[in-house]
Scaffold this motif. Structure first.
Motif, short mmCIF file in Angstrom:
data_model
loop_
_atom_site.label_atom_id
_atom_site.label_comp_id
_atom_site.label_asym_id
_atom_site.label_seq_id
_atom_site.Cartn_x
_atom_site.Cartn_y
_atom_site.Cartn_z
N UNK A 17 0.84 -1.21 0.00
CA UNK A 17 0.00 0.00 0.00
C UNK A 17 0.87 1.26 0.00
N UNK A 18 1.91 1.23 0.79
CA UNK A 18 2.83 2.37 0.88
C UNK A 18 3.45 2.68 -0.50
N UNK A 19 3.64 1.63 -1.29
CA UNK A 19 4.27 1.80 -2.61
C UNK A 19 3.25 1.92 -3.74
N UNK A 20 1.97 1.86 -3.41
CA UNK A 20 0.93 2.03 -4.42
C UNK A 20 0.82 0.88 -5.40
N UNK A 21 1.28 -0.31 -4.98
CA UNK A 21 1.34 -1.44 -5.92
C UNK A 21 0.09 -2.30 -5.87
N UNK A 22 -0.28 -2.85 -7.02
CA UNK A 22 -1.41 -3.79 -7.08
C UNK A 22 -0.91 -5.18 -6.73
N UNK A 23 -1.30 -5.69 -5.56
CA UNK A 23 -0.80 -6.97 -5.07
C UNK A 23 -1.96 -7.81 -4.51
N UNK A 24 -1.81 -9.11 -4.68
CA UNK A 24 -2.75 -10.07 -4.10
C UNK A 24 -1.95 -10.93 -3.13
N UNK A 25 -2.49 -11.17 -1.94
CA UNK A 25 -1.74 -11.98 -0.97
C UNK A 25 -2.70 -12.61 0.03
N UNK A 26 -2.17 -13.58 0.79
CA UNK A 26 -2.99 -14.18 1.82
C UNK A 26 -2.18 -14.96 2.84
N UNK A 27 -2.84 -15.17 3.97
CA UNK A 27 -2.25 -15.95 5.07
C UNK A 27 -2.27 -17.43 4.73
N UNK A 28 -1.11 -18.09 4.85
CA UNK A 28 -1.05 -19.54 4.67
C UNK A 28 -1.86 -20.22 5.77
N UNK A 29 -2.64 -21.23 5.36
CA UNK A 29 -3.38 -22.05 6.32
C UNK A 29 -2.72 -23.44 6.34
N UNK A 30 -2.32 -23.89 7.54
CA UNK A 30 -1.70 -25.23 7.69
C UNK A 30 -2.12 -25.76 9.05
N UNK A 31 -2.76 -26.91 9.08
CA UNK A 31 -3.14 -27.46 10.39
C UNK A 31 -2.66 -28.89 10.60
N UNK A 32 -1.69 -29.34 9.77
CA UNK A 32 -1.05 -30.62 10.08
C UNK A 32 0.30 -30.73 9.35
N UNK A 33 1.11 -31.65 9.82
CA UNK A 33 2.35 -32.02 9.14
C UNK A 33 3.30 -30.84 8.91
N UNK A 34 3.36 -29.97 9.91
CA UNK A 34 4.28 -28.82 9.85
C UNK A 34 4.73 -28.58 11.29
N UNK A 35 5.79 -27.81 11.50
CA UNK A 35 6.20 -27.51 12.88
C UNK A 35 5.06 -26.84 13.66
N UNK A 36 5.01 -27.17 14.93
CA UNK A 36 3.96 -26.62 15.82
C UNK A 36 3.80 -25.10 15.63
N UNK A 37 4.94 -24.42 15.56
CA UNK A 37 4.90 -22.94 15.50
C UNK A 37 4.32 -22.42 14.18
N UNK A 38 4.17 -23.30 13.20
CA UNK A 38 3.63 -22.84 11.90
C UNK A 38 2.22 -23.34 11.66
N UNK A 39 1.60 -23.90 12.69
CA UNK A 39 0.25 -24.44 12.46
C UNK A 39 -0.83 -23.59 13.10
N UNK A 40 -1.94 -23.45 12.37
CA UNK A 40 -3.17 -22.95 12.98
C UNK A 40 -4.08 -24.17 13.17
N UNK A 41 -5.34 -23.95 13.25
CA UNK A 41 -6.31 -25.06 13.25
C UNK A 41 -7.32 -24.71 12.16
N UNK A 42 -8.20 -25.64 11.87
CA UNK A 42 -9.23 -25.35 10.86
C UNK A 42 -9.98 -24.06 11.25
N UNK A 43 -10.33 -24.00 12.52
CA UNK A 43 -11.13 -22.86 12.99
C UNK A 43 -10.31 -21.57 13.03
#
Ligand code: GUN
Ligand code: ZN
Length: 435
Positions: A152-178
């Motif tokens: 936004x600061x640079x005025x650029x058109x960008x698409x992005x999103x939060x990765x969703x992972x709830x298994x088979x990854x390090x504890x610190x990188x997991x959320x849950x379905x909810x």
């Protein structure tokens, strides 16, 4: 956004269609042309003498004589948290994720780290001539906030999103379905419709999401139809075997996503290399986009993308770097490696089709062709100036191009990289070298 109007003078190349479909009617090249931009938009394009004769008083003139002026390049699949993963040695996908990527992504719990890397990443894209990208963040909501704030600061058109992972990854990188659902929803509500930003619902891939999480991602896609969906599919044979074991009820990898309601015209699936016929048919029927990531597919030893098969079946295709599995931010380098991958598959790729893909083709794949991807009055002023003689080797090669634009463009693609990008304009503002 700058108040002053600006005129870019050079060789204006822009597409109205895919040259594979419409041949020479698909593009226009104005050898001594100019583009008038003001307030972030393209106001006029044409012969330089016409545009200059009606230039507003005080307009700045950027002379790019000899360089091609094109729409900004578009990268349809890239990971901003992987700028320090590029060039990690010796592994294929699943080990590469575990040994390098999942270690690195844990650093994005720190908002200061997110901000530093987001700024570096965007500046690197601009240096390479890329003005729009579809971007994976990490599981941390703060990684998304930092990325969108930097864009936004640079005025650029960008698409992005939060990765969703709830298994088979390090504890610190997991959320849950909810939690994945709640955090994604909060981010969508915070960022959607804000300036030039778009949100992509981002279940990383079927290996690291439970069926419940994919269902939750599908529910978000139904709730927010203006959002994109991005994920990975059919990249690597061990990955595909793992998905088959995790989802025994599904007919195929692509079917896992189909059942969760994740396939549609706003869905972009990275890789799509090892596909069954039924998967190709499902992609075509849904309008989902297959993102060709050649430098990544070569680097991780994943396989060869079959562009001819997908095109013939009617699957929509995009081109992408997939940094940091991919090895270059440059879409020129990416297309050059794409050409070689296709050669290994007995296929070819004319330069005009590759430049179409990097501009209007990818804009169409991201349903943004009403705003970006071509040089027309009323479009957003994301533009680049590409110098076909930027390096000694390019200049030497161009002596033999006989002023034939197709020869020039193919040599530019084969030998070019960020050094060929004289300038990158984001919403009309020169951005190269600003970082
Ligand atoms: N599949 C799941 N995550 C990733 C990733 O970060 N990079 C690549 N290339 N493939 C993936
Ligand atoms: Zn990827």
């Amino acid at each position: 956004m700058s108040a002053a109007a600006r005129i870019l003078r050079g060789r204006i190349l822009s597409f109205t269609d895919d040259p594979a479909v419409s041949g020479s009617r698909a593009y226009s090249l104005i050898e001594d042309g100019a583009v008038l931009v003001a307030a972030g938009m393209i106001e006029a394009v044409g012969e330089a003498r016409d545009i200059l004769s009606r230039a507003p008083r005080g307009a700045l003139i950027d002379d790019h004589l000899g360089s091609f002026i094109m729409p900004g390049l578009i990268d349809a699949h890239v990971h901003y948290p992987q700028t320090q993963v590029i060039g990690s040695y010796g592994k294929q996908l699943l080990d590469w994720l575990r040994n390098y990527t999942f270690v690195e992504e844990q650093k994005f719990a720190d908002p200061a780290h997110c901000a530093r890397v987001a700024a570096f990443f965007l500046e690197e894209l601009f240096r390479s001539g890329t003005t729009t990208a579809m971007v994976y963040c990490t599981v941390h909501p703060g990684s998304v906030d930092a990325f969108f704030a930097a864009a936004e600061e640079r005025g650029a058109r960008m698409i992005a999103g939060k990765v969703m992972m709830d298994r088979d990854a390090p504890e610190a990188l997991m959320d849950t379905a909810e939690r994945g659902y709640d955090e994604s929803k909060a981010l969508i509500e915070r960022w959607r419709g804000r300036g030039r930003l778009g949100y992509a619902i981002t279940p990383r891939f079927a290996v690291t999401s439970t069926p419940a999480q994919l269902e939750a991602a599908g529910a978000l896609a139904r709730e927010f139809p203006e959002c994109y969906v991005q994920t990975h599919a059919n990249e690597n044979k061990a990955e595909i075997a793992r998905v088959a074991a995790l989802y025994p009820e599904a007919e195929s990898y692509v079917d896992v996503y189909a059942r969760a309601g994740l396939l549609g015209r706003r869905s972009v699936l990275g890789h799509c290399i090892h596909l069954q016929d039924s998967e190709v048919a499902a992609l075509a029927a849904s309008g989902a986009v297959a993102a060709f990531c050649p430098t990544s597919n070569l680097f991780l030893g994943s396989g060869l993308f079959d562009q001819a098969r997908l095109t013939q079946a009617g699957v929509r295709i995009a081109l992408a770097t997939d940094v940091g599995g991919g090895t270059s931010y440059s879409m020129l380098r990416t297309a050059a490696e794409g050409y070689k991958v296709l050669q290994l598959n007995g296929q070819s790729w004319p330069a005009l089709e590759a430049f179409y893909r990097m501009t209007l083709g990818n804009a169409r794949a991201l349903s943004l062709d009403d705003r970006i991807g071509s040089i027309e009055a009323g479009k957003e002023a994301d533009l680049i100036a590409l110098d076909p003689r930027a390096t000694p080797s390019l200049a030497h090669r161009m002596e033999m191009a006989r002023d034939n634009p197709e020869v020039e463009l193919f040599a530019l693609l084969t030998l070019g990289d960020d050094r060929a990008v004289r300038q990158t304009y984001v919403a009309g503002e020169p951005r190269k070298g600003k970082g």
